[in-house]
Each structure stands twice: as structure tokens, then as C-alpha cells.
Motif scaffolding. Structure first.
Motif, mmCIF file in Angstrom:
data_model
loop_
_atom_site.group_PDB
_atom_site.id
_atom_site.type_symbol
_atom_site.label_atom_id
_atom_site.label_comp_id
_atom_site.label_asym_id
_atom_site.label_seq_id
_atom_site.Cartn_x
_atom_site.Cartn_y
_atom_site.Cartn_z
ATOM 1 N N ILE A 40 0.851 -1.194 0.000
ATOM 2 C CA ILE A 40 0.000 0.000 0.000
ATOM 3 C C ILE A 40 0.884 1.240 0.000
ATOM 4 N N ASN A 41 0.530 2.183 -0.849
ATOM 5 C CA ASN A 41 1.265 3.440 -0.904
ATOM 6 C C ASN A 41 0.831 4.350 0.238
ATOM 7 N N LEU A 42 1.811 4.908 0.940
ATOM 8 C CA LEU A 42 1.542 5.862 2.015
ATOM 9 C C LEU A 42 1.564 7.260 1.408
ATOM 10 N N ALA A 43 0.382 7.808 1.126
ATOM 11 C CA ALA A 43 0.289 9.110 0.470
ATOM 12 C C ALA A 43 0.591 10.248 1.433
ATOM 13 N N GLU A 44 0.296 10.018 2.709
ATOM 14 C CA GLU A 44 0.512 11.090 3.689
ATOM 15 C C GLU A 44 0.599 10.509 5.093
ATOM 16 N N LEU A 45 1.525 11.050 5.891
ATOM 17 C CA LEU A 45 1.649 10.677 7.300
ATOM 18 C C LEU A 45 1.767 11.970 8.095
ATOM 19 N N SER A 46 0.817 12.213 8.995
ATOM 20 C CA SER A 46 0.819 13.476 9.733
ATOM 21 C C SER A 46 0.507 13.255 11.204
ATOM 22 N N ASP A 47 0.872 14.243 12.010
ATOM 23 C CA ASP A 47 0.681 14.209 13.457
ATOM 24 C C ASP A 47 -0.140 15.438 13.833
ATOM 25 N N ILE A 48 -1.390 15.231 14.255
ATOM 26 C CA ILE A 48 -2.263 16.367 14.564
ATOM 27 C C ILE A 48 -2.481 16.541 16.069
ATOM 28 N N ARG A 49 -1.666 15.886 16.883
ATOM 29 C CA ARG A 49 -1.825 16.031 18.335
ATOM 30 C C ARG A 49 -1.500 17.461 18.760
ATOM 31 N N THR A 101 9.918 12.034 22.578
ATOM 32 C CA THR A 101 9.760 13.166 21.675
ATOM 33 C C THR A 101 8.884 12.844 20.468
ATOM 34 N N GLU A 102 8.433 13.905 19.819
ATOM 35 C CA GLU A 102 7.639 13.787 18.603
ATOM 36 C C GLU A 102 8.400 12.997 17.541
ATOM 37 N N ASP A 103 9.698 13.291 17.387
ATOM 38 C CA ASP A 103 10.505 12.593 16.377
ATOM 39 C C ASP A 103 10.556 11.099 16.634
ATOM 40 N N THR A 104 10.671 10.719 17.911
ATOM 41 C CA THR A 104 10.717 9.295 18.264
ATOM 42 C C THR A 104 9.418 8.610 17.874
ATOM 43 N N LEU A 105 8.288 9.219 18.227
ATOM 44 C CA LEU A 105 6.991 8.629 17.898
ATOM 45 C C LEU A 105 6.787 8.539 16.388
ATOM 46 N N TYR A 106 7.139 9.600 15.678
ATOM 47 C CA TYR A 106 6.983 9.619 14.224
ATOM 48 C C TYR A 106 7.815 8.507 13.589
ATOM 49 N N THR A 107 9.053 8.345 14.069
ATOM 50 C CA THR A 107 9.932 7.299 13.536
ATOM 51 C C THR A 107 9.368 5.912 13.818
ATOM 52 N N LEU A 108 8.853 5.700 15.040
ATOM 53 C CA LEU A 108 8.254 4.404 15.392
ATOM 54 C C LEU A 108 7.066 4.095 14.487
ATOM 55 N N LEU A 109 6.231 5.100 14.228
ATOM 56 C CA LEU A 109 5.058 4.900 13.385
ATOM 57 C C LEU A 109 5.458 4.631 11.940
ATOM 58 N N GLN A 110 6.406 5.395 11.444
ATOM 59 C CA GLN A 110 6.873 5.209 10.069
ATOM 60 C C GLN A 110 7.471 3.809 9.883
ATOM 61 N N GLN A 111 8.280 3.364 10.847
ATOM 62 C CA GLN A 111 8.912 2.048 10.760
ATOM 63 C C GLN A 111 7.872 0.928 10.832
ATOM 64 N N SER A 112 6.887 1.104 11.715
ATOM 65 C CA SER A 112 5.836 0.095 11.854
ATOM 66 C C SER A 112 5.037 -0.048 10.560
ATOM 67 N N LEU A 113 4.729 1.063 9.926
ATOM 68 C CA LEU A 113 4.018 1.019 8.648
ATOM 69 C C LEU A 113 4.864 0.349 7.572
ATOM 70 N N GLU A 114 6.140 0.682 7.531
ATOM 71 C CA GLU A 114 7.033 0.054 6.542
ATOM 72 C C GLU A 114 7.127 -1.450 6.762
ATOM 73 N N ASP A 115 7.171 -1.873 8.032
ATOM 74 C CA ASP A 115 7.219 -3.308 8.343
ATOM 75 C C ASP A 115 5.965 -4.024 7.840
ATOM 76 N N MET A 116 4.851 -3.284 7.764
ATOM 77 C CA MET A 116 3.603 -3.871 7.269
ATOM 78 C C MET A 116 3.381 -3.561 5.783
ATOM 79 N N ASN A 117 4.452 -3.141 5.087
ATOM 80 C CA ASN A 117 4.412 -2.940 3.639
ATOM 81 C C ASN A 117 3.562 -1.732 3.239
#
Length: 197
Positions: A55-64, A77-93
Motif C-alpha cells: 500500500i502506498n503511504l500518500a501522507e503521514l501526519s501528526d495532529i496532536r 519526543t515527537e521525532d521518536t513517535l513519528y519514527t516508530l510509526l513510520q517504521q511500523s508502517l514500513e514493516d507492514m508494507n
């Protein structure tokens, strides 16, 4: 005028709270080791199918409103959470680098950590808009919740921060698995390849 809470009211309120939480949240994704042996194969096949679906990730945003998570006297930090989320999505293709007909927009809506006794509970709420190959527009946002619980007792502040990061990673992984599992019916090509093996 002052109000006195009777013991009966207090008991009713305490009993009602778990019901309210249960209605609002979805149960956490079960670890495969906790699934009965008779159902484990089906669970693992479902996860294999979910990972095989590109699946193509068209957009990833943080609205908290508050981007960092306070844990004790330190922050996740925000960067840590964003990185964790990005990596988790990549792991799920799910990635912006994947050229796929199906695409999603993922929004980090909420993330919080609470201490319950000796446990640390991490919760993440993602909102996802999906566009299959046959559609011109993205769907309305669907909410996916992930949760995890870690023991957090008699440890240092540094260890507590790492436990919080690990707990949040597990909660994020839980949510991304739910996202991919919900989209399996739109990945017939990828699923056919897995089932043929």
C-alpha cells in the motif's frame, strides 16, 4: 452546597468506568504466543497476507496538540513517535516508496501513556483514510486504536523512558496490524500469491 458521595455511588461509578472504556476502545491485538494452537496458523496466515499487501503511504501526519509524551521527568519526543510509526508502517508494507494502486493517509491522532499500579499502559489512536485503485477520492477517516501494557516497577528514570518507548512501539504495531487486516479484501493479487504457496 457541598455534595457527599455515598459508598454506593462510588461503587457504581467504579464499575461503570471499565464498561465505558471497553465501549470506546478495541481490545489489543493478541500476541501470537497467546493464541490457542488450533487458531495460531490462521492468525499467522492473516498476518502474512497483511504484510504481503503493498500500500502506498500518500501522507503521514501528526495532529496532536501536544507532540511530546511526558514520562516521569523526561519526554518521548515527537521525532521518536513519528519514527516508530513510520517504521511500523514500513514493516507492514505501507510506504511512500511503494508504487501501489491502493493508498492511505495516516494521521497520528492521539498517543498517551498512563501508569496503572505497577503497569505502564500505552495507547495510540490513528485515523486512516483509504483510496482503493478504483476510487477517485479517499474514504472518510476510520479510527484504529492500539494498546500495550508493560510492567514498570522499581526501575530508574532512564529505564522507565525506554519502557515507555517500547510500550508505545508495541501499541503502534498493534494499530498498524489492525489497519492492514482491515484492508485485506482490497489486496486480491497479493493474497492470491500467498495462498498459492
Amino acid at each position: 452546597m457541598s455534595y457527599v458521595t455515598s459508598p454506593a455511588r462510588l461503587i457504581v461509578a467504579c464499575c461503570a468506568l471499565p464498561l465505558l472504556v471497553a465501549c470506546e476502545s478495541t481490545p489489543p491485538e493478541m500476541d501470537s504466543s497467546l493464541i490457542p494452537a488450533s487458531q495460531r496458523k490462521d492468525y499467522q496466515l492473516t498476518m502474512s497476507k497483511a504484510k504481503a499487501c503493498p500500500i502506498n503511504l500518500a501522507e503521514l501526519s501528526d495532529i496532536r496538540s501536544s507532540k511530546d509524551l511526558l514520562v516521569g521527568n523526561s519526554n518521548v519526543t515527537e521525532d521518536t513517535l513519528y519514527t516508530l510509526l513510520q517504521q511500523s508502517l514500513e514493516d507492514m508494507n505501507v510506504s511512500p516508496d511503494i508504487e501501489a494502486a491502493n493508498s492511505v493517509k495516516v494521521i497520528l491522532n492521539r498517543a498517551f501513556i498512563k501508569s496503572l499500579g505497577s503497569n505502564m499502559v500505552a495507547t495510540v489512536v490513528l485515523k486512516v483514510r483509504y483510496k482503493p485503485d478504483y476510487a477517485d477520492e479517499y474514504s472518510p477517516a476510520t479510527t484504529f486504536r492500539g494498546q500495550s501494557m508493560n510492567v514498570n516497577a522499581n526501575i530508574s528514570e532512564e529505564q522507565s523512558n525506554q519502557i515507555a518507548i517500547d510500550a508505545m512501539k508495541t501499541a503502534i504495531d498493534d494499530a498498524t496490524k489492525r489497519i492492514k487486516s482491515s484492508l485485506l479484501h482490497n489486496c486480491s493479487d497479493a493474497l492470491g500469491e500467498i495462498e498459492a504457496v
